[in-house]
Design a protein around this motif. Structure first.
Motif, short mmCIF file in Angstrom:
data_model
loop_
_atom_site.label_atom_id
_atom_site.label_comp_id
_atom_site.label_asym_id
_atom_site.label_seq_id
_atom_site.Cartn_x
_atom_site.Cartn_y
_atom_site.Cartn_z
N ARG A 155 0.82 -1.21 0.00
CA ARG A 155 0.00 0.00 0.00
C ARG A 155 0.86 1.26 0.00
O ARG A 155 0.47 2.29 -0.56
N THR A 175 -2.62 -6.12 -5.67
CA THR A 175 -3.35 -6.65 -4.50
C THR A 175 -2.78 -7.99 -4.04
O THR A 175 -3.34 -8.63 -3.15
N GLY A 183 -7.58 -5.97 -0.32
CA GLY A 183 -7.50 -6.20 -1.77
C GLY A 183 -8.71 -5.62 -2.47
O GLY A 183 -8.60 -4.96 -3.51
N ILE A 186 -8.41 -1.79 -2.52
CA ILE A 186 -7.45 -1.28 -3.50
C ILE A 186 -8.00 -1.47 -4.91
O ILE A 186 -7.85 -0.59 -5.78
N THR A 204 -2.68 -8.83 -12.88
CA THR A 204 -3.28 -9.40 -11.67
C THR A 204 -3.65 -10.87 -11.82
O THR A 204 -3.86 -11.37 -12.93
N ASP A 206 -5.93 -11.63 -9.39
CA ASP A 206 -6.96 -11.46 -8.36
C ASP A 206 -8.34 -11.35 -9.01
O ASP A 206 -8.62 -10.41 -9.75
#
Ligand SMILES: Nc1ncnc2c1ncn2[C@@H]1O[C@H](COP(=O)(O)OP(=O)(O)OP(=O)(O)O)[C@@H](O)[C@H]1O
Ligand SMILES: [Mg+2]
Length: 225
Positions: A155, A175, A183, A186, A204, A206
């Motif tokens: 972060r 994340t 996560g 963000i 990513t 994610d």
């Protein structure tokens, strides 16, 4: 040099050569438009060239074929100093390995780009850095950033990337070290930045971030699917 028109990758090819002279094609004929107002997710297996593409978009890795265009600027044709100046003015980078200065504290890291900014006062940018760290709930502790958790460091890296309010945000697994709640937050921040007109590109794995993306590009063995 502002990035009003977003970024364009045109037939990018990147080849790395190892010490023994063996070459490896990390990207092949990658073409994509990254427009302002859009959040693009780049997915693909490990080693498929995601970070290489992000670094090429930022002018950190230079392609052997093709070009990266930002408005009228062909980023990969700029001389190194101009490229550095272009990146500072336009790109907020979140690196996969964060690239924080371990010996500085969180605020020291978040405010680092201020020393290269000739236009804004250091006091104003320091306040902005504090605000960003507070928004991302980074504990305001003095002491080396290396002592913070990986998620906290991640972060800090995002706060640093946003300090100068860049039009392009290029984030590599932003994340990956965060718990589900952080996560999600963000991912929503990145979504909001795109909604505010920024060009946001996030590598990513994610699902939460992918779900918020306007578009998902998949890389396999250096090629867009
Ligand atoms: N500087 C470099 N020199 C030589 N090879 C490199 C270099 N950078 C990347 N590579 C190689 O290029 C390929 C793509 O690497 P890249 O880091 O872009 O993958 P990635 O998709 O981001 O993977 P991951 O999901 O594991 O982060 C890999 O095989 C990697 O070893
Ligand atoms: Mg990577």
């Amino acid at each position: 040099m502002t990035a009003v028109g977003g970024l364009q990758a045109r037939s990018l090819g990147v080849t790395f050569t190892d010490r023994d002279g063996r070459s490896f094609q990390a990207l092949s004929e990658v073409g994509a438009q990254f427009g302002p107002g859009a959040l693009t997710a780049i997915v693909g297996p490990s080693g498929s060239g995601k970070s290489t593409l992000l670094h090429a978009l930022a002018g950190i890795v230079l392609p052997q074929q093709g070009e990266v265009a930002c408005g009228d600027v062909v980023v990969n044709r700029l001389a190194e100093r101009q490229r550095d100046a272009w990146r500072l003015a336009n790109c907020g980078m979140v690196f996969q390995d964060f690239r924080l200065l371990d010996e500085l504290d969180a605020l020291g890291n978040a405010v680092l780009p201020a020393q290269f900014d000739r236009w804004r006062s250091n006091a104003a940018l320091r306040t902005r850095a504090q605000d960003l760290l507070a928004r991302f709930e980074v504990p305001l502790r003095s002491g080396p950033v290396a002592r913070l958790s990986r998620g906290e460091q991640q972060r800090v890296a995002l706060a640093r990337a946003l300090l100068l309010d860049p039009p392009l945000i290029l984030a590599d697994e932003p994340t990956a070290s965060l718990d589900a709640d952080n996560g999600q937050r963000i991912a929503q921040e990145l979504r909001a930045l795109a909604a505010a007109g920024k060009t946001v590109v996030a590598v990513t794995h994610d699902d939460k971030l992918v779900a918020l993306a306007d578009r998902v590009l998949t890389l396999r063995a250096g090629r867009l699917q």
